[in-house]
Scaffold this motif. Structure first.
Motif, PDB file in Angstrom:
ATOM      1  N   THR A 203      14.530  -3.651   6.563  1.00 29.70           N
ATOM      2  CA  THR A 203      13.869  -2.566   5.866  1.00 29.70           C
ATOM      3  C   THR A 203      14.682  -1.635   5.151  1.00 29.70           C
ATOM      4  N   PRO A 272       4.790   0.537  -3.647  1.00 31.88           N
ATOM      5  CA  PRO A 272       5.585  -0.291  -3.258  1.00 31.88           C
ATOM      6  C   PRO A 272       5.686  -1.730  -3.998  1.00 31.88           C
ATOM      7  N   ASP A 274       6.120  -5.580  -3.461  1.00 29.85           N
ATOM      8  CA  ASP A 274       6.372  -6.708  -2.592  1.00 29.85           C
ATOM      9  C   ASP A 274       6.835  -7.885  -2.758  1.00 29.85           C
ATOM     10  N   ARG A 295       9.542  -5.465   1.231  1.00 35.78           N
ATOM     11  CA  ARG A 295       8.787  -4.326   0.536  1.00 35.78           C
ATOM     12  C   ARG A 295       9.705  -3.235   0.264  1.00 35.78           C
ATOM     13  N   HIS A 297      10.497   0.228  -1.672  1.00 35.43           N
ATOM     14  CA  HIS A 297      10.054   1.515  -2.087  1.00 35.43           C
ATOM     15  C   HIS A 297      10.619   2.217  -3.196  1.00 35.43           C
TER      16      HIS A 297
END
Length: 717
Positions: A203, A272, A274, A295, A297
């Protein structure tokens, strides 16, 4: 013209109801039948496709897995969820027992498939697409359950072939012996498919848009990757990243940084991004790889101020859209000078002459009403085409003239309006809102209807600049497609809107007088010419008997119009008259519902019918091939053929280089030709392709055509 008598309105309504029924019949399939049931496996020339399940037991509250397994012949492939620069992902439509629900497809990590300068994403040799199937707790299957899958896929090498199948899988009852154990071969295939799923990535990843909005920098901290490993990124959806663009790995302290090329739909605002980050192992090359689902951002600097984010510069980041809008606007302007549009344009100009002494506000209201009719019609047609595209129907711009019945009805409409102008009979606003707008022009509703009629008649005439714009629109998201159609409508409506806005232009027109009646009658002949052209189109689509029936219907319609003008039936007599005439025309036009195959009466030794297989065979044999995608109703096509293809010089050049000339005739609807047009980014004809041995892709020639263009293309051989 005289106002329509009250007693004639029921007759008009009944007559138009009959014509409306014919239009509805033309747009509906002649036969409706349930598709045949399929087996759990099907074999085509390029693939074996099998529907599998594990476990085979269907128990309440259970989640079992369905798998669509492709076994492909050598060098052919199917596509990933984002096919890349071209292609299409497999489409799965399930028919399940009541209460059962299918989840999303779990896609294995794809390969990059280069085709010349382009890059696609897909699978070669074999792949299994897994889908979870949830059985509700309340379901208590006491017997075998049937699962039906309607699958469509595109299998490609250099050329692409669409294939489809209906696959049926029967799950045995939970009480059946051995149902819970499943099939070992299926379990091995499913296990191999799961091993190819991407792992969840770390993440905190982010992306940054460069100052020139041409590249994205993807930053994935915390991901350890060998410096020698090849790294590439593929977005889940088409648009934000160019699959064929350069990708350059950059130095990153504690993770991976990758610079990629922006696609046609850059990420906007704080949306976002992906996708997959695929890493090849340096020991075994790109064949051994691992992938991470990410993902990403937007970096904070991009969204801290809405005015500074990518959303604020979306228009500047999409020059292709701006170019398409400009081409569509020019195409709309050129539509006004097409032969099938000039009659409607001239008749409406006559209406403005009659309004010359009226209040300027009323003139402007008429101009805006006419423009509103055009914009409304184009947006309705665009929405219809987008809905058909979403539903899987392969229809292109101008498809309404690929229905022989609708071609005949348009010819009948042109004849009726012409007879009305000639004084054979008189109608007001009753004739589909057209009669009065083409005559007195005193009603805003009839002016609106004139704009609608102009679009109906003009849509088949794919003018220069317009084909590329429409091809772009039909392959883009709905919002952009509607914008392109709106620009097309604006260009089409502009000339007459200027006449209503600028009084100086109206003062240049002659004053009303007795000459207007003669002009009105003279304007009927262009409409008769349009009807004759439509009948010629019909002659290219049907055989002799169906064409003869259409001509007989034309005579009956003319006789009915003359009787109406002489007799002027009222009330129930008018209803009976209109119903009788409509019924007779319906019987005469019945052969057009399922028309016979047209037989050419010309010997065309130098041109052969196109097919994908014939092109491949000829190119494999070392012959260059020129393909002309054309249609009888395409004015641009006919002009190009006369001035560039049917000339002695072009024939001589074809003969000198042993070029095979193939014709893909789109006069009647042909799904194979439609798919070929879409493959080259077009939604209409003309399209000219030159294939040469040793070239992976054909040379696409421009729509505006000349002998010199052909000569230069042949020199490139």
């Amino acid at each position: 013209m005289q106002p329509i008598a009250r007693g004639r309105r029921p007759a008009l309504v009944a007559f138009l109801a009959g014509l409306f029924a014919l239009v509805w019949l033309a747009c509906s399939p002649a036969w409706s039948g349930a598709p045949t049931e399929g087996a759990a496996s099907v074999s085509t020339a390029h693939a074996k496709v099998t529907l599998l399940a594990d476990p085979l037991q269907a128990a309440p509250g259970q989640t079992l897995w369905l798998g669509l397994h492709f076994e492909l012949i050598a060098h052919w492939h199917v596509y990933w969820r984002n096919p890349g620069a071209s292609g299409a992902a497999p489409l799965l439509r399930w028919t399940l027992p009541a209460g059962w629900t299918a989840g999303e497809v779990h896609w294995p990590v794809p390969q990059r498939l280069p085709v010349g300068p382009l890059t696609n994403y897909g699978y070669e040799k074999a792949v299994t697409l897994l889908v979870p199937l949830r059985i509700p707790e309340t379901a208590l299957p006491a017997s075998a359950q049937r699962i039906v899958l309607d699958a469509e896929w595109l299998v490609c090498r250099v050329e692409c072939i669409p294939e489809s199948a209906r696959l049926t899988l029967v799950l045995p009852s939970p009480h059946a012996a051995g149902a819970a154990r499943g099939d070992p071969t299926t379990q091995r295939l499913f296990a191999a498919a799961r091993a190819q799923w991407p792992a969840d990535g770390p993440t905190g990843g982010r992306y940054r848009v460069s100052d020139d909005a041409r590249t994205l920098t993807l930053e994935v901290p915390g991901l350890a990757v060998d410096e020698r490993a090849a790294v590439w990124f593929a977005a889940y959806d088409w648009g934000p990243v160019d699959p064929s663009g350069a990708q350059q790995r950059q130095t990153a302290g504690d993770g991976v940084a990758l610079r990629v090329t922006v696609g046609d739909l850059p990420p906007s605002g704080n949306a976002p991004l992906d996708g997959l980050l695929v890493v090849g192992t340096p020991e075994h090359g790109s064949s051994a790889r691992r992938a991470h689902a990410l993902r990403l951002h937007a970096a904070p600097a991009l969204v801290a101020d809405g005015s500074a984010g990518p959303a604020a510069t979306a228009a500047s980041q999409s020059p292709a859209l701006l170019l398409a809008l400009g081409l569509a606007f020019l195409g709309g302007l050129l539509l006004n000078v097409m032969p099938c549009v000039l009659p409607v344009l001239a008749i409406k100009a006559l209406g403005f002459v009659r309004e010359a002494g009226a209040n300027p506000r009323r003139r402007l209201a008429h101009g805006l009403s006419y423009a509103a009719g055009i914009v409304f019609s184009f947006l309705v047609l665009a929405s219809t085409l987008l809905l058909l595209r979403a539903g899987g129907a392969a229809l292109g711009w101008g498809f309404q003239l690929q229905s022989p019945l609708l071609v005949a009805l348009l010819a009948y409409l042109m004849l009726l309006v012409g007879l009305n102008l000639s004084g054979v009979f008189t109608l007001g606003a009753g004739l589909i809102g057209v009669g009065q707008s083409l005559g007195a022009g005193s009603g805003l509703g009839s002016t609106f209807a004139t704009g609608v009629l102009a679009v109906v008649v003009a849509s088949p005439c794919t003018a220069p600049f317009m084909g590329t714009a429409l091809g772009f629109a039909l392959t883009r998201p709905a919002g952009e497609a509607l914008a392109v159609f709106a620009a097309l409508a604006a260009g089409f409506a502009l000339p007459l809107l200027l006449l209503s806005v600028l009084p100086a232009l109206l003062r240049c027109l002659p004053k009303p007088g007795p000459w207007m009646k003669r002009l009105q009658q003279a304007l009927a002949f262009p409409l008769y010419g349009t009807a004759a052209w439509l009948l010629w189109v019909l002659s290219q689509q049907t055989g002799a008997s169906a064409f003869g029936a259409a001509l007989a219907g034309l005579v009956v319609l003319a006789l009915a119009a003359w009787c109406y003008g002489q007799w002027q039936p009222r009330a129930w007599r008018g209803v009976l008259f209109a119903a009788g005439a409509s019924a007779l025309i319906v019987l005469l036009l019945r052969p057009l519902i399922v028309p016979e195959v047209a037989v050419s009466t010309r010997a065309e030794a130098q041109r052969l019918a196109w097919s994908d297989e014939r092109v491949r065979e000829l190119v494999a044999a070392g012959r260059p091939v020129f393909v002309n995608f054309t249609a009888a109703w395409c004015i641009t096509c006919q002009v190009n053929e006369r001035v560039a293809l049917a000339t002695e010089n072009t024939r001589r050049r074809f003969a000198e280089r042993a070029v095979v000339y193939l014709v893909a005739d789109w006069t009647r609807r042909d799904p194979a030709i439609t798919r070929q047009l879409e493959r080259h980014g077009r939604s209409g004809v003309p399209l000219y392709l030159l294939y040469a041995p040793g070239r992976p892709t054909p040379l696409v020639l421009p729509q505006l055509f000349s002998e010199d263009v052909v000569a230069e293309a042949l020199e490139s051989l």
